[in-house]
Design a protein around this motif. Structure first.
Motif, PDB file in Angstrom:
ATOM      1  N   HIS A  84       5.124   5.248   7.352  1.00  0.00           N
ATOM      2  CA  HIS A  84       3.907   4.899   6.611  1.00  0.00           C
ATOM      3  C   HIS A  84       3.319   3.573   7.082  1.00  0.00           C
ATOM      4  O   HIS A  84       2.087   3.404   7.106  1.00  0.00           O
ATOM      5  CB  HIS A  84       4.195   4.847   5.111  1.00  0.00           C
ATOM      6  N   ALA A  85       4.160   2.631   7.466  1.00  0.00           N
ATOM      7  CA  ALA A  85       3.637   1.365   7.984  1.00  0.00           C
ATOM      8  C   ALA A  85       2.827   1.606   9.256  1.00  0.00           C
ATOM      9  O   ALA A  85       1.753   1.009   9.457  1.00  0.00           O
ATOM     10  CB  ALA A  85       4.777   0.386   8.256  1.00  0.00           C
ATOM     11  N   LYS A  86       3.312   2.505  10.112  1.00  0.00           N
ATOM     12  CA  LYS A  86       2.564   2.826  11.335  1.00  0.00           C
ATOM     13  C   LYS A  86       1.261   3.553  11.007  1.00  0.00           C
ATOM     14  O   LYS A  86       0.217   3.299  11.617  1.00  0.00           O
ATOM     15  CB  LYS A  86       3.427   3.682  12.263  1.00  0.00           C
ATOM     16  N   VAL A  87       1.319   4.478  10.045  1.00  0.00           N
ATOM     17  CA  VAL A  87       0.110   5.181   9.615  1.00  0.00           C
ATOM     18  C   VAL A  87      -0.902   4.184   9.042  1.00  0.00           C
ATOM     19  O   VAL A  87      -2.108   4.278   9.301  1.00  0.00           O
ATOM     20  CB  VAL A  87       0.455   6.264   8.570  1.00  0.00           C
ATOM     21  N   SER A  88      -0.416   3.212   8.288  1.00  0.00           N
ATOM     22  CA  SER A  88      -1.300   2.194   7.712  1.00  0.00           C
ATOM     23  C   SER A  88      -1.916   1.326   8.799  1.00  0.00           C
ATOM     24  O   SER A  88      -3.086   0.924   8.707  1.00  0.00           O
ATOM     25  CB  SER A  88      -0.520   1.323   6.718  1.00  0.00           C
ATOM     26  N   GLN A  89      -1.149   1.019   9.825  1.00  0.00           N
ATOM     27  CA  GLN A  89      -1.717   0.280  10.957  1.00  0.00           C
ATOM     28  C   GLN A  89      -2.830   1.090  11.613  1.00  0.00           C
ATOM     29  O   GLN A  89      -3.865   0.535  12.003  1.00  0.00           O
ATOM     30  CB  GLN A  89      -0.622  -0.056  11.968  1.00  0.00           C
ATOM     31  N   ASP A  90      -2.636   2.400  11.742  1.00  0.00           N
ATOM     32  CA  ASP A  90      -3.696   3.258  12.287  1.00  0.00           C
ATOM     33  C   ASP A  90      -4.942   3.209  11.414  1.00  0.00           C
ATOM     34  O   ASP A  90      -6.071   3.207  11.918  1.00  0.00           O
ATOM     35  CB  ASP A  90      -3.205   4.712  12.395  1.00  0.00           C
ATOM     36  N   MET A  91      -4.750   3.191  10.087  1.00  0.00           N
ATOM     37  CA  MET A  91      -5.875   3.200   9.148  1.00  0.00           C
ATOM     38  C   MET A  91      -6.660   1.888   9.168  1.00  0.00           C
ATOM     39  O   MET A  91      -7.884   1.893   9.081  1.00  0.00           O
ATOM     40  CB  MET A  91      -5.372   3.459   7.720  1.00  0.00           C
ATOM     41  N   TRP A  92      -5.925   0.756   9.281  1.00  0.00           N
ATOM     42  CA  TRP A  92      -6.561  -0.539   9.034  1.00  0.00           C
ATOM     43  C   TRP A  92      -6.615  -1.460  10.243  1.00  0.00           C
ATOM     44  O   TRP A  92      -7.070  -2.595  10.124  1.00  0.00           O
ATOM     45  CB  TRP A  92      -5.818  -1.262   7.893  1.00  0.00           C
ATOM     46  N   HIS A  93      -6.200  -0.988  11.416  1.00  0.00           N
ATOM     47  CA  HIS A  93      -6.140  -1.907  12.559  1.00  0.00           C
ATOM     48  C   HIS A  93      -7.518  -2.437  12.942  1.00  0.00           C
ATOM     49  O   HIS A  93      -7.630  -3.497  13.563  1.00  0.00           O
ATOM     50  CB  HIS A  93      -5.471  -1.231  13.763  1.00  0.00           C
ATOM     51  N   TYR A  94      -8.583  -1.721  12.543  1.00  0.00           N
ATOM     52  CA  TYR A  94      -9.930  -2.196  12.911  1.00  0.00           C
ATOM     53  C   TYR A  94     -10.276  -3.520  12.233  1.00  0.00           C
ATOM     54  O   TYR A  94     -11.250  -4.187  12.613  1.00  0.00           O
ATOM     55  CB  TYR A  94     -10.986  -1.132  12.572  1.00  0.00           C
ATOM     56  N   GLN A 100      -9.506  -7.240  17.922  1.00  0.00           N
ATOM     57  CA  GLN A 100      -9.179  -7.729  19.258  1.00  0.00           C
ATOM     58  C   GLN A 100      -7.688  -7.626  19.592  1.00  0.00           C
ATOM     59  O   GLN A 100      -7.240  -8.150  20.617  1.00  0.00           O
ATOM     60  CB  GLN A 100      -9.620  -9.187  19.391  1.00  0.00           C
ATOM     61  N   PHE A 101      -6.946  -6.920  18.728  1.00  0.00           N
ATOM     62  CA  PHE A 101      -5.507  -6.817  18.925  1.00  0.00           C
ATOM     63  C   PHE A 101      -5.088  -5.354  18.988  1.00  0.00           C
ATOM     64  O   PHE A 101      -5.739  -4.487  18.411  1.00  0.00           O
ATOM     65  CB  PHE A 101      -4.766  -7.521  17.779  1.00  0.00           C
ATOM     66  N   PRO A 102      -3.996  -5.054  19.681  1.00  0.00           N
ATOM     67  CA  PRO A 102      -3.480  -3.677  19.668  1.00  0.00           C
ATOM     68  C   PRO A 102      -3.152  -3.263  18.237  1.00  0.00           C
ATOM     69  O   PRO A 102      -2.719  -4.093  17.424  1.00  0.00           O
ATOM     70  CB  PRO A 102      -2.206  -3.762  20.520  1.00  0.00           C
ATOM     71  N   LYS A 103      -3.325  -1.975  17.925  1.00  0.00           N
ATOM     72  CA  LYS A 103      -3.150  -1.553  16.533  1.00  0.00           C
ATOM     73  C   LYS A 103      -1.729  -1.764  16.036  1.00  0.00           C
ATOM     74  O   LYS A 103      -1.514  -2.017  14.846  1.00  0.00           O
ATOM     75  CB  LYS A 103      -3.566  -0.098  16.358  1.00  0.00           C
ATOM     76  N   TYR A 104      -0.737  -1.708  16.936  1.00  0.00           N
ATOM     77  CA  TYR A 104       0.639  -1.880  16.472  1.00  0.00           C
ATOM     78  C   TYR A 104       0.965  -3.338  16.161  1.00  0.00           C
ATOM     79  O   TYR A 104       2.060  -3.652  15.680  1.00  0.00           O
ATOM     80  CB  TYR A 104       1.649  -1.311  17.480  1.00  0.00           C
ATOM     81  N   GLU A 105       0.018  -4.254  16.431  1.00  0.00           N
ATOM     82  CA  GLU A 105       0.206  -5.643  16.019  1.00  0.00           C
ATOM     83  C   GLU A 105      -0.449  -5.933  14.673  1.00  0.00           C
ATOM     84  O   GLU A 105      -0.284  -7.037  14.139  1.00  0.00           O
ATOM     85  CB  GLU A 105      -0.368  -6.599  17.071  1.00  0.00           C
ATOM     86  N   THR A 128       0.848  -1.186   0.000  1.00  0.00           N
ATOM     87  CA  THR A 128       0.000   0.000   0.000  1.00  0.00           C
ATOM     88  C   THR A 128       0.885   1.237   0.000  1.00  0.00           C
ATOM     89  O   THR A 128       1.898   1.294   0.699  1.00  0.00           O
ATOM     90  CB  THR A 128      -0.958   0.023   1.216  1.00  0.00           C
ATOM     91  N   HIS A 129       0.518   2.221  -0.816  1.00  0.00           N
ATOM     92  CA  HIS A 129       1.284   3.461  -0.916  1.00  0.00           C
ATOM     93  C   HIS A 129       0.506   4.656  -0.378  1.00  0.00           C
ATOM     94  O   HIS A 129       0.974   5.780  -0.478  1.00  0.00           O
ATOM     95  CB  HIS A 129       1.635   3.755  -2.376  1.00  0.00           C
ATOM     96  N   THR A 130      -0.685   4.421   0.143  1.00  0.00           N
ATOM     97  CA  THR A 130      -1.593   5.528   0.438  1.00  0.00           C
ATOM     98  C   THR A 130      -1.679   5.789   1.934  1.00  0.00           C
ATOM     99  O   THR A 130      -2.053   4.897   2.688  1.00  0.00           O
ATOM    100  CB  THR A 130      -2.997   5.213  -0.119  1.00  0.00           C
ATOM    101  N   PRO A 131      -1.361   7.011   2.382  1.00  0.00           N
ATOM    102  CA  PRO A 131      -1.400   7.302   3.811  1.00  0.00           C
ATOM    103  C   PRO A 131      -2.702   7.934   4.287  1.00  0.00           C
ATOM    104  O   PRO A 131      -2.826   8.251   5.467  1.00  0.00           O
ATOM    105  CB  PRO A 131      -0.235   8.290   3.981  1.00  0.00           C
ATOM    106  N   VAL A 132      -3.652   8.159   3.388  1.00  0.00           N
ATOM    107  CA  VAL A 132      -4.926   8.780   3.782  1.00  0.00           C
ATOM    108  C   VAL A 132      -6.074   7.971   3.183  1.00  0.00           C
ATOM    109  O   VAL A 132      -5.990   7.499   2.050  1.00  0.00           O
ATOM    110  CB  VAL A 132      -5.026  10.249   3.318  1.00  0.00           C
ATOM    111  N   PRO A 133      -7.168   7.797   3.928  1.00  0.00           N
ATOM    112  CA  PRO A 133      -8.303   7.008   3.420  1.00  0.00           C
ATOM    113  C   PRO A 133      -8.844   7.528   2.100  1.00  0.00           C
ATOM    114  O   PRO A 133      -9.309   6.750   1.254  1.00  0.00           O
ATOM    115  CB  PRO A 133      -9.343   7.138   4.545  1.00  0.00           C
ATOM    116  N   ALA A 134      -8.802   8.839   1.879  1.00  0.00           N
ATOM    117  CA  ALA A 134      -9.362   9.409   0.650  1.00  0.00           C
ATOM    118  C   ALA A 134      -8.610   8.950  -0.589  1.00  0.00           C
ATOM    119  O   ALA A 134      -9.139   9.040  -1.707  1.00  0.00           O
ATOM    120  CB  ALA A 134      -9.338  10.939   0.735  1.00  0.00           C
ATOM    121  N   GLY A 135      -7.392   8.448  -0.425  1.00  0.00           N
ATOM    122  CA  GLY A 135      -6.612   8.014  -1.578  1.00  0.00           C
ATOM    123  C   GLY A 135      -6.875   6.586  -2.005  1.00  0.00           C
ATOM    124  O   GLY A 135      -6.296   6.116  -2.986  1.00  0.00           O
TER     125      GLY A 135
END
Length: 859
Positions: A382-392, A396-401, A313-320
């Motif tokens: 960006h990997a951390k930003v992507s985890q924030d975007m998609w962790h849902y 049942q896991f912490p977002k950084y996992e 994934t290359h996109t850091p914002v949901p709108a992209g």
């Protein structure tokens, strides 16, 4: 009207020049300075006129000139050198064969909606495509077995022009594909090789073009076939053009059609890599084909296909993210999902509809994530930003996992480096400096480069850029029918000795192309300092529908026309690979100032760095991962403005004000003085030392050989080994894995953590261990079906675990038939407050990740 018959005439070459034809139809020449010099030698002015396209050059050069060249011993000797270099390149033992000779069955199929290989093949728009093109070149250099799949756009992206008011306009010239370095694949009878693909209501005929990129074949799919309906011919007309429905059709051709094209060509991949979500329908077609050939259920085929899929994934914002309305998806897939053995509801769930989150449209990134074994972002940040975007997706896991990992983008240095700089590196580092991703120590040798020699080389590069900018600006004035006086004025812009700042990228508002002009009077003082002059070169396109982005360009143009800065600021129209190459080679500073964290990676600064151009940027994308004060400059310290103590009514305006002032301070107090601090020989030794240190640190990390190594070792080979294992014995392990998954889902509700015991130890010190015992009720499951972990980490101020991680406990014995005891020790490696909880995860030796099943039992 369409002709009843067509024919194609190829240039006639003298017999002893026939090798030219093979050279020009392999894009290896795009990163071979000797080959490019050979084309210039044939006709330098014409080569420039045809956009450095050797196919057009050969087509348009006179027969007289070809005859002269065939009798010119110097030209023939030059041709022989280029040919021998090409033959050696094709036949030599590669890094991959030397390193992984036991993985000869690996074959990667790399999908991307765009590929930026050279300006003569306009099937790219920006960073995503340039990255894909650079990646194929690096894969070729290292010998990794790969083919690429993309689309052959008849009109590409668009060419940019600016009217008299500075407003961007767009043109969509049609590409003469037969005069580009690609070839249409044909049958033995010379008819085009084609296949039919169902796209919505009609079957669409698809042709395949081949671009040879060194050792890699890139296949480009084309629906501009006379027999097709006019609406279908236009599917591959424009890159990112048309409406959302056109985009769906393009992505069907790319994904579903790409898999069918591989089938037609007999190419059997073991790994299928999606560069962004545009090609995610590919994963569905792989499932469908497995179901058909292996008589598998959807779930069995999904697990087997998914094992070999990689998603970047290359996109850091949901709108992209590409999202498609459900009506549109139903229109194009209502006949498709029955072939997968699933209903509409489950098909929509694959795209995130009806699952966790609030997706009301079909999300291509979620489809790609769910059907891939490995997902990565393109920088650490960006990997951390992507985890924030998609962790849902893993609630049942912490977002950084969330299983989204960083693999840093990089650049193919040979494609971007100036010939003079390349020769310096060849001399001091050795000719193979780009071909060994594991030898980072060689880059320390850049410190041995003579300061004077390096500085004189950089001065030549700046002078060439200024000459190029003047010529380009004069052409822009001519195209706008400016007066002779205005055109002549272009010869006076810029100064070959002044500190030159480059800013070139897509003009989206978040990239803040006009940040440097926030305080115009202060900027004028910086530019017009008689003892330390500074100049600016801008380039870049705004999306055709992005009027705010176009307004930024217009503002720059209007400011550049003010008398005090008229010769100090240039905006170069129609930014493409050719313009980018000149700019990254000739500037002194590369400026980048997006609003963090909206830049996923950004690679233009890497291209500049390998040319000895220092990066100045906000701490976003790749610069946030590697910046230290000794290698460049940072605008701000990565402050977060939104929701912070800095909050005001207009946060973006406030942020721009703060960061523009920080940028001016850097220029006035650090950058400009360092550049102009010269010794008696006129050499800025402090500046050159900073440049060389930057190259030592940045280049080994951000050259694509390192990126290829990381994908190969972290994604391709582990996924390949697992996919191969699941395919054994007619996919028996895939079928057994699905049976196990169903048993887990049925029985998981009975899993409970009954008792946790930890031995209290007074005055724990670093180096001690803390014994743990956990009794778990497993119900109908066996102890081998689970993994019991201590999830531990340091305690933050809010008493939450910070960056926790799991430590496996060992099975000890069954307490009763449905209960088991697990034991282990917590290592006390660091001091401070720590916390832990016990959790139970499903485990199977063939599963991809314990998070895949979406079940966990926490203490």
């Amino acid at each position: 009207m369409h002709p009843a018959h067509t024919f194609h005439v190829t240039p006639k070459l003298p017999k002893n020049l026939e090798r030219l034809r093979d050279i020009i139809y392999n894009l290896h020449w795009t990163w071979n300075h000797e080959a490019i010099d050979l084309f210039r030698r044939l006709d330098q002015d014409l080569f420039k006129k045809v956009g450095q396209n050797p196919v057009k050059l050969i087509a348009q050069v006179s027969q007289e000139r070809l005859k002269e060249a065939s009798e010119d011993d110097g030209f023939l000797s030059h041709l022989e050198r280029v040919w021998l270099d090409f033959e050696v390149y094709q036949s030599e033992k590669t890094w991959y064969k030397s390193t992984y000779d036991n993985h000869e069955d690996l074959k990667i199929v790399y999908f991307s909606a765009e590929f930026g290989l050279h300006e003569s093949i306009p099937v790219y728009s920006g960073g995503l495509g340039i990255l894909a093109g650079d990646y194929l070149k690096a894969v070729s250099d290292l010998g990794v077995p790969m083919v690429g799949v993309g689309l052959m756009y008849q009109k590409g992206y668009f060419t940019q022009y600016l009217n008299a008011e500075g407003w961007q306009g767009e043109k969509y010239p049609e590409t003469d594909l037969f005069h580009t370095p690609v070839r249409l694949l044909r049958n033995e009878d010379e008819t085009p090789l084609e296949f039919e693909l169902r796209v919505g209501p009609r079957d669409v005929k698809v042709h395949i073009w081949l671009a040879k990129v060194g050792r890699v074949n890139l296949y480009l799919l084309d629906t501009n076939v006379v027999a097709n309906h006019p609406d279908d011919r236009s599917i591959t007309e424009n890159l990112y053009g048309g409406d959302t429905e056109t985009r769906v059709k393009q992505e069907i051709v790319l994904g579903v059609g790409g898999i069918q094209a591989m089938e037609l060509l007999g190419i059997k991949g073991s790994i299928y890599h999606m560069n962004e979500g545009h090609s995610a329908f590919m994963a569905l077609e792989r499932i469908r084909m497995l179901m058909e050939k292996q008589h598998m259920s959807f779930d069995e085929a999904r697990e087997a296909a998914r094992a070999g899929n990689v998603f970047t994934t290359h996109t850091p914002v949901p709108a992209g993210i590409d999202r498609f309305g459900l009506d549109l998806v139903e229109k194009y897939f209502s006949d498709y999902w029955p072939t997968l053995g699933i209903d509409k509801t489950r098909f929509f769930e694959l795209g995130g509809v009806g699952s966790q989150g609030n997706e009301t449209s079909f999300n291509m990134a979620i489809l790609a994530i769910r059907l891939s074994a490995y997902t990565n972002g393109v920088s650490d940040l960006h990997a951390k930003v992507s985890q924030d975007m998609w962790h849902y997706l893993w609630p049942q896991f912490p977002k950084y996992e969330a299983p989204i990992y960083p693999i840093r983008n990089a650049i193919h240095a040979r494609s971007w480096i100036a010939q003079d700089i390349s020769m310096l590196l060849d001399r001091y580092l050795g000719a193979k400096w780009e071909e060994d991703p594991t030898n980072r120590n060689m880059w320390k040798r850049v410190q041995q480069i003579s300061t004077e020699e390096f500085w004189r080389t950089r001065e030549r590069q700046r002078a060439r850029l200024v000459e190029f900018a003047r010529d380009r600006l004069a052409q822009q004035f001519k195209q706008r029918d400016e007066t002779h006086t205005v055109i002549e004025r272009a010869k006076d812009v810029l100064d070959i000795q002044a500190l030159t700042i480059g800013f070139a990228r897509r003009f989206a508002t978040y990239k803040r192309g006009s940040l440097l002009m926030s305080d115009k009077e202060r900027l004028k003082r910086i530019l017009n300092n008689p003892n330390m002059p500074v100049q600016l070169i801008f380039a870049g396109k705004a999306h055709p529908q992005d009027n705010p982005g176009k307004q930024v360009i217009r503002d720059i143009i209007h400011f550049a026309r003010e008398e005090e800065v008229r010769n100090k600021i240039v905006f170069l129209e129609d930014y493409d690979i050719g313009v980018a190459r000149k700019m990254v080679q000739g500037c002194d500073i590369w400026l980048n100032n997006p609003r963090p964290p909206k830049e996923a990676s950004g690679t233009s600064g890497m291209k500049a760095a390998v040319n000895g151009v220092i990066h100045v940027s906000t701490l976003d994308g790749w610069w946030a991962d590697i910046f230290t004060p000794e290698i460049g400059w940072a605008i701000g310290a990565g402050e977060k403005y939104e929701g912070s103590v800095f909050q005001t009514d207009d946060m973006e305006e406030y942020q721009d004000k703060v960061e523009s002032q920080a940028l001016y301070d850097l220029l006035e107090n650090e950058i400009v003085p360092l550049f102009y601090k010269r010794d008696r020989a006129g050499v800025p030794r402090g500046w050159v030392q900073k440049v060389l240190k930057m190259m030592e640190v940045v280049c080994p990390e951000y050259i694509t050989s390192n990126m290829v190594f990381n994908y190969t070792s972290k994604a391709y080979l582990p996924c390949h080994e697992r996919a191969t294992r699941l395919a054994e014995d007619s996919y028996k392990r895939s079928r057994d894995l699905i049976k196990w998954e169903k048993r887990i889902h049925t029985s998981w509700r009975d899993v409970k953590i009954l008792q946790v015991e930890s031995e209290y130890i007074k005055n724990l010190t670093v180096g001690n261990t803390l014994p743990i015992r956990a009794t778990v009720h497993l119900g109908k499951l066996r102890h081998s079906d689970v993994k019991v972990q201590v999830f531990m980490g340091t305690l933050a101020g809010d008493r939450e675990l910070k960056n926790g991680s799991g430590i496996d406990l060992n099975y000890f014995h069954d307490v009763e038939s449905d209960k088991a005891l697990f034991v282990g020790d917590i290592p006390c490696d660091t001091s401070g407050n720590h916390g832990f909880s016990i959790r139970v995860l499903p485990f199977h030796e063939d599963m991809n990740s314990p998070l895949d099943l979406g079940v966990v039992c926490w203490e």
